[in-house]
Enzyme design. Structure first.
Site, short mmCIF file in Angstrom:
data_model
loop_
_atom_site.label_atom_id
_atom_site.label_comp_id
_atom_site.label_asym_id
_atom_site.label_seq_id
_atom_site.Cartn_x
_atom_site.Cartn_y
_atom_site.Cartn_z
N GLU A 2 0.13 -0.89 5.92
CA GLU A 2 1.19 -0.30 6.73
C GLU A 2 0.98 1.20 6.90
O GLU A 2 1.17 1.76 7.97
CB GLU A 2 2.57 -0.56 6.09
CG GLU A 2 3.74 -0.31 7.03
CD GLU A 2 4.18 1.13 7.14
OE1 GLU A 2 4.83 1.48 8.13
OE2 GLU A 2 3.85 1.94 6.25
N ASP A 27 0.85 -1.20 0.00
CA ASP A 27 0.00 0.00 0.00
C ASP A 27 0.88 1.25 0.00
O ASP A 27 2.07 1.19 0.35
CB ASP A 27 -0.96 0.01 1.20
CG ASP A 27 -0.25 0.12 2.55
OD1 ASP A 27 0.81 -0.54 2.72
OD2 ASP A 27 -0.73 0.85 3.43
N1 BES Z 1 8.65 3.30 5.42
C1 BES Z 1 8.02 4.19 6.32
C2 BES Z 1 8.76 4.32 7.63
C3 BES Z 1 10.13 4.95 7.55
C4 BES Z 1 10.37 6.01 6.73
C5 BES Z 1 11.12 4.46 8.33
C6 BES Z 1 11.64 6.56 6.65
C7 BES Z 1 12.37 5.01 8.28
C8 BES Z 1 12.63 6.06 7.42
C9 BES Z 1 6.60 3.71 6.58
O1 BES Z 1 5.94 3.34 5.41
C10 BES Z 1 5.81 4.84 7.18
O2 BES Z 1 5.59 5.82 6.51
N2 BES Z 1 5.34 4.70 8.42
C11 BES Z 1 4.48 5.65 9.03
C12 BES Z 1 3.79 5.06 10.21
C13 BES Z 1 2.36 4.66 10.03
C14 BES Z 1 1.72 4.25 11.31
C15 BES Z 1 1.52 5.61 9.26
C16 BES Z 1 5.25 6.84 9.53
O3 BES Z 1 6.42 6.71 9.92
O4 BES Z 1 4.67 7.91 9.53
MN MN Z 2 7.07 2.13 4.23
MN MN Z 3 5.26 5.25 4.44
#
Ligand code: BES
Ligand code: MN
Ligand code: MN
Length: 458
Positions: free
Chosen positions: A152, A88
């Site tokens: 995710e 996603d």
């Molecule tokens: N891949 C990201 C997380 C990430 C980004 C880790 C850059 C390290 C460096 C992941 O898809 C993401 O965006 N996670 C969200 C959390 C979620 C609960 C919406 C975030 O970090 O905002």
């Molecule tokens: Mn991600």
């Molecule tokens: Mn992300």
């Protein structure tokens, strides 16, 4: 040239065209209108896993978007790598800031531009192609399982019960994830920490309807004015968060650990230039590297209310809203922080308004060790393909499910990401370097090989 490199070379164009095809399907999990696209994306991943040589490939139903599962069990006596990723993507808006449409990928200046190019379709798909390559060159050294989810970006709510109910099916010796970034293309790094998250929405209500701001303004509370004051009070002059108890569980790093993490290459001027800002801003006493990794934060993600249309309308609005998120670090607990936030926010509201606080979602922070065989295998893999040892780095983003992996599956996670902080994930013009895509495909099989060897010796 070894057989694996030869295989990449021969199949380079197809590896790219398949990813572009995947990027054309708008699998936005936050918005229900993309439901059929999300489904189509899951089926695409399922089909490609099957073609790559996986067995028992299936779409696992959940309360939400399906989880794609597949595996190749060579021999139960060999170790098992569990690959986790997500198909996603984030919503593409604001659309007018994209130089090309978000779901019509283009390759320009050596980069693939599209929503999800880096986060996480591009990084996830590297694993499918690395697997295909190992199957085709008969170099897969161990068992592998794939678990690719579709929620995710909205908090992985249905993944948690799925993992808990399927611990046997998902049994593994290490979890391998490419959904983070590295320092630079010539400075490889491995992520050793992610922040957690507590995401809140607040509603402030003043009078029971929008009012004439001349007739009532000055005598009745304006919920937008009040909300701004309340939000402003959540940080003090030093950039500390003022919620009582907020820092109680924050793990402080030793001076040695802090000195070590500040050794990594970082150019503040370049950072400012990239963002076109004159100065940085943050918590006193901490460097930029620390502020975005080992320190918790509080940010307003959006704020609205009143009249925002064209021209001027004199109105004293009835309601004001904001979405506020807090990034958390070990050992903060998202549920506890959400409670502390709600209690504090209600307590600072003047009697002239009413406030309602809702928790949207949360996620635990995670740290991954550097002395595990998983980490060591990843470091060796990067050394083989980048010609340099990677630097361990803690990152500011969140992958909420990582904390559960260790608890439910009793295995360590390796965060072997190939993105860059400049890839504009979640932003307009998200992109992923061709270098990074192919380098990932090249590096992943080394991880399998090194991990299997170390596991046999351990
Ligand atoms: N891949 C990201 C997380 C990430 C980004 C880790 C850059 C390290 C460096 C992941 O898809 C993401 O965006 N996670 C969200 C959390 C979620 C609960 C919406 C975030 O970090 O905002
Ligand atoms: Mn991600
Ligand atoms: Mn992300």
């Amino acid at each position: 040239m070894n057989a694996q490199l030869q295989y990449i070379e021969t199949n380079k164009d197809r590896f790219l065209s398949e990813l572009l095809e995947l990027l054309r399907i708008p699998s936005v999990s936050a918005d229900n209108k993309y439901k059929t696209d999300v489904m189509q994306t899951a089926k695409f991943v399922q089909q490609k896993l099957l073609e790559a040589g996986a067995d028992r490939v299936e779409l696992c139903e959940t309360g939400g978007n399906p989880i794609v599962y597949g595996e190749k069990i060579l021999n139960p006596a060999l170790p098992t790598v569990l690959v986790y990723g997500h198909y996603d993507v984030q919503p593409p808006d604001p659309l007018d800031l994209w130089h090309s449409p978000p779901f019509e990928p283009v390759v320009k200046d050596g980069k693939i531009f599209a929503r999800g190019a880096c986060d996480d379709k591009g990084q996830m798909y590297m694993h499918l192609k690395a697997f295909e390559m190992m199957m085709q060159t008969q170099t897969l050294p161990c068992n592998v399982k794939f678990m690719i989810e579709g929620e995710e970006e909205v908090g992985s709510e249905n993944l948690e019960p799925f993992i808990k109910e399927n611990t046997d099916k998902l049994a593994c010796d290490v979890i391998l994830v490419s959904d983070t970034s590295m320092i630079a293309n010539d400075v490889p790094s491995i992520t050793t920490g992610l922040r957690g998250l507590a995401y809140m929405e607040v509603e402030v209500t003043g009078p029971n309807r929008d009012l004439h701001s001349g007739t009532f303004g000055g005598a009745v509370a304006n919920p937008i004015n009040i909300l701004c004051n309340m939000i402003a009070s959540l940080h003090d002059q030093n950039g500390h968060i003022t919620i009582p108890g907020f820092y109680d569980d924050v793990a402080e790093l030793s001076p040695e650990e802090r000195a070590a993490m500040n050794q990594r290459p970082f150019d503040l001027q370049e950072y400012k230039n990239y963002l076109q800002i004159n100065d940085i801003h943050g918590e006193a006493g901490y460097t930029t590297i620390e502020r975005v990794s080992i320190r918790p934060t509080l940010d307003v993600n959006g704020i609205w209310g009143g009249y925002t249309g064209q021209g001027a309308k004199t109105v004293l609005p009835s309601k004001a809203y904001a979405k506020i998120s807090m990034r958390l670090v070990p050992n903060q607990n998202p549920a506890k922080i959400a409670r502390l936030f709600a209690k504090h926010f209600e307590s600072i509201a003047p009697t002239s308004v009413m406030v309602k606080v809702t928790e949207l979602h949360g996620g635990e922070p995670a740290v991954t060790p550097t002395d595990s065989i998983g980490y060591k295998a990843a470091a060796k893999a990067m050394q083989a393909t980048f010609g340099k040892m990677p630097i361990p780095t803690r990152e500011g983003g969140s992958i909420p499910i990582v904390a559960l992996f260790e608890k439910a599956l009793k295995a360590k996670t390796v965060l072997l990401g190939f993105g860059l902080d400049t890839d504009a994930i979640h932003s307009p013009n998200e992109h992923y370097g061709l270098f990074n895509y192919y380098k990932g495909i090249e590096t992943i099989p080394y991880f399998y090989k090194e991990f299997t060897e170390m596991w046999k010796q351990a």
